[in-house]
Scaffold this motif. Sequence first.
Motif, short mmCIF file in Angstrom:
data_model
loop_
_atom_site.label_atom_id
_atom_site.label_comp_id
_atom_site.label_asym_id
_atom_site.label_seq_id
_atom_site.Cartn_x
_atom_site.Cartn_y
_atom_site.Cartn_z
N VAL A 136 0.83 -1.20 0.00
CA VAL A 136 0.00 0.00 0.00
C VAL A 136 0.87 1.26 0.00
O VAL A 136 1.72 1.43 0.87
N ILE A 188 0.75 5.73 -0.50
CA ILE A 188 -0.18 6.82 -0.17
C ILE A 188 -0.99 7.22 -1.41
O ILE A 188 -2.20 7.34 -1.36
N VAL A 189 -0.30 7.38 -2.52
CA VAL A 189 -0.97 7.89 -3.73
C VAL A 189 -0.83 6.89 -4.87
O VAL A 189 0.24 6.30 -5.06
N GLN A 190 -1.90 6.73 -5.59
CA GLN A 190 -1.90 5.85 -6.76
C GLN A 190 -0.77 6.26 -7.71
O GLN A 190 -0.62 7.44 -8.04
N GLY A 191 0.01 5.29 -8.11
CA GLY A 191 1.10 5.57 -9.04
C GLY A 191 2.44 5.78 -8.36
O GLY A 191 3.49 5.72 -9.01
N ASP A 192 2.42 6.03 -7.05
CA ASP A 192 3.69 6.15 -6.33
C ASP A 192 4.36 4.78 -6.23
O ASP A 192 3.68 3.76 -6.17
N ASP A 193 5.68 4.79 -6.17
CA ASP A 193 6.37 3.52 -5.93
C ASP A 193 6.00 2.98 -4.56
O ASP A 193 5.90 3.73 -3.59
N ASN A 225 5.14 0.23 -8.90
CA ASN A 225 3.86 0.94 -8.88
C ASN A 225 2.80 0.19 -9.67
O ASN A 225 1.77 0.75 -10.03
N ALA A 229 -1.75 -1.38 -3.94
CA ALA A 229 -2.94 -0.65 -3.49
C ALA A 229 -2.50 0.75 -3.05
O ALA A 229 -1.30 1.01 -2.90
N TRP A 230 -3.46 1.64 -2.87
CA TRP A 230 -3.13 3.02 -2.50
C TRP A 230 -4.29 3.62 -1.73
O TRP A 230 -5.42 3.12 -1.77
N VAL A 231 -3.99 4.70 -1.00
CA VAL A 231 -5.02 5.38 -0.22
C VAL A 231 -5.75 6.42 -1.08
O VAL A 231 -6.97 6.48 -1.09
N TYR A 232 -4.98 7.22 -1.81
CA TYR A 232 -5.57 8.29 -2.61
C TYR A 232 -5.44 8.00 -4.10
O TYR A 232 -4.35 7.72 -4.58
N LYS A 253 -5.22 9.05 -7.96
CA LYS A 253 -4.61 10.19 -8.65
C LYS A 253 -5.70 10.84 -9.51
O LYS A 253 -6.45 10.15 -10.19
N ASP A 273 3.00 8.53 -15.61
CA ASP A 273 1.61 8.98 -15.67
C ASP A 273 1.45 10.32 -14.95
O ASP A 273 0.37 10.71 -14.57
N GLN A 285 8.64 11.32 -0.90
CA GLN A 285 8.39 9.93 -0.53
C GLN A 285 9.68 9.29 -0.05
O GLN A 285 10.70 9.34 -0.75
N PRO A 297 0.72 4.84 5.25
CA PRO A 297 -0.48 4.05 4.99
C PRO A 297 -0.51 2.76 5.81
O PRO A 297 0.28 1.85 5.57
N SER A 328 -3.21 0.85 5.87
CA SER A 328 -3.85 0.00 4.87
C SER A 328 -4.33 0.95 3.78
O SER A 328 -4.02 2.14 3.82
N ASN A 329 -5.12 0.44 2.83
CA ASN A 329 -5.59 1.35 1.78
C ASN A 329 -6.76 2.22 2.25
O ASN A 329 -7.30 3.01 1.49
#
Lengths: 142, 293
Positions: A49, A51-56, A102, A126-129, A131, B37, B188, B243, B245-246
Amino acid sequence: MTIIMKTTKISSKNIIIGLIAMVILFSTKLYAEPNEVVLTLEVDPEQCVSIVQGDDCYVDVKITWLSKQASDYCLFTSQQSESLQCWNNQTQGQLSKEFISNENITFYLKQLPSKDIVAEEVLEMAWVYKKNGRSHASWRMF
Amino acid sequence: MRLFPKQFIVSLLVGLTTFNSPELLAETTTTIQAPNDSKAVQLSDEERSGGFLKLGFGYKAVTMPYEDKEKGKTLFLNARYQWENRLFVEAAFYRVLNSGLNIGYNFYNTERWNFDLVTNIAHGANETGYIDQGKVFYKKSDITRMLALRTTGSFDKTTVQFVVAPYSLNSDYDNALYASLWLDRSFQIKNWELYGAFGLEYRSQDMLEYYYGISEENATANFTAYNPSSGIDTTGEIGASYPISNKWLFETYYRYTRLADSISDSPIMKFASNLESRSKNMTEFGILVSYVF
């Protein structure tokens, strides 16, 4: 009359035992197929998991496999064409390693020399936020 | 006495960048890069519609000249919803950007920038009363809500925001002007997100006169006559998120605001900041666990 009835009962039991034996034998035959020699391939954890979608995403992964048949095996991932590790004439193996990605990583265990895939497992990202158009620092929209 | 409520720090943000240091990776590390992206894309009104809701529970400690030190368990809220007709409502009570409860209209967007017309709290209400050597000093100022033009630029891990609020809904005084500039950048490190934010907030002379000025006729021995000039507050914030979890996040932050000299030099503020459990400038520390819906 009583003796005849007893004989009939024994015959039914034999049939049931016979059926069970056939199922067991049939099952054993299935596992003996070349592509199913590996009984388990486990990846722990199954999810990474960020934090952000697309982050490593950084994750320490423990990969364990177990086979009923000793053979030469190599572990591959969807990240690279070269094998991560190979084992010679083994029935089990284990690898601990850090991965950064990612996108989902698929692990393949291949049997040599045929290089047939005998087991595979996926490590999901998976991610929390999500993009989107607005920075997640200001608003993270779903 | 009550100035600058929690909503005090008006909008804006910051953002920042990821720190993908190869040297952080162990020898056995394997990395893969998905297609880049980060390129912004133009979204439709339907795609921009939707909401965000984050609820947190944790500990917060706040020191400021306006109220006694506040510390203890508290709830944290961050929420936003935008309709397809571009109207939106925001509610945020931690992290410097978009503080307070506001409504607005997202009237124009480019790939990188969002332009909003939004309500804004430029200054909280204030009431000061004190019997100074037999003479009563009393000053009461209402909240200043304003209409603001806000533009937010999103550049990967960096967010820039400008706010200009030329129209005040407070009819007690004229020539109110509020403007702010915020920069937020995140980094990060492994799966941690660290961020730093920096902001400047300008308030016009008439606005500060309304809150901090003391006329000759109202002056007392300790609350002497004072005519402030315009002023700029400076805010810095650092924070970290992890995080769990998600859906669950661990978060912590620390914020420091240096009030403008024209505010700190006011006899009202000099008096207030010397009270027990108060401070000359403003600090806030929070540590919480959040659920993202």
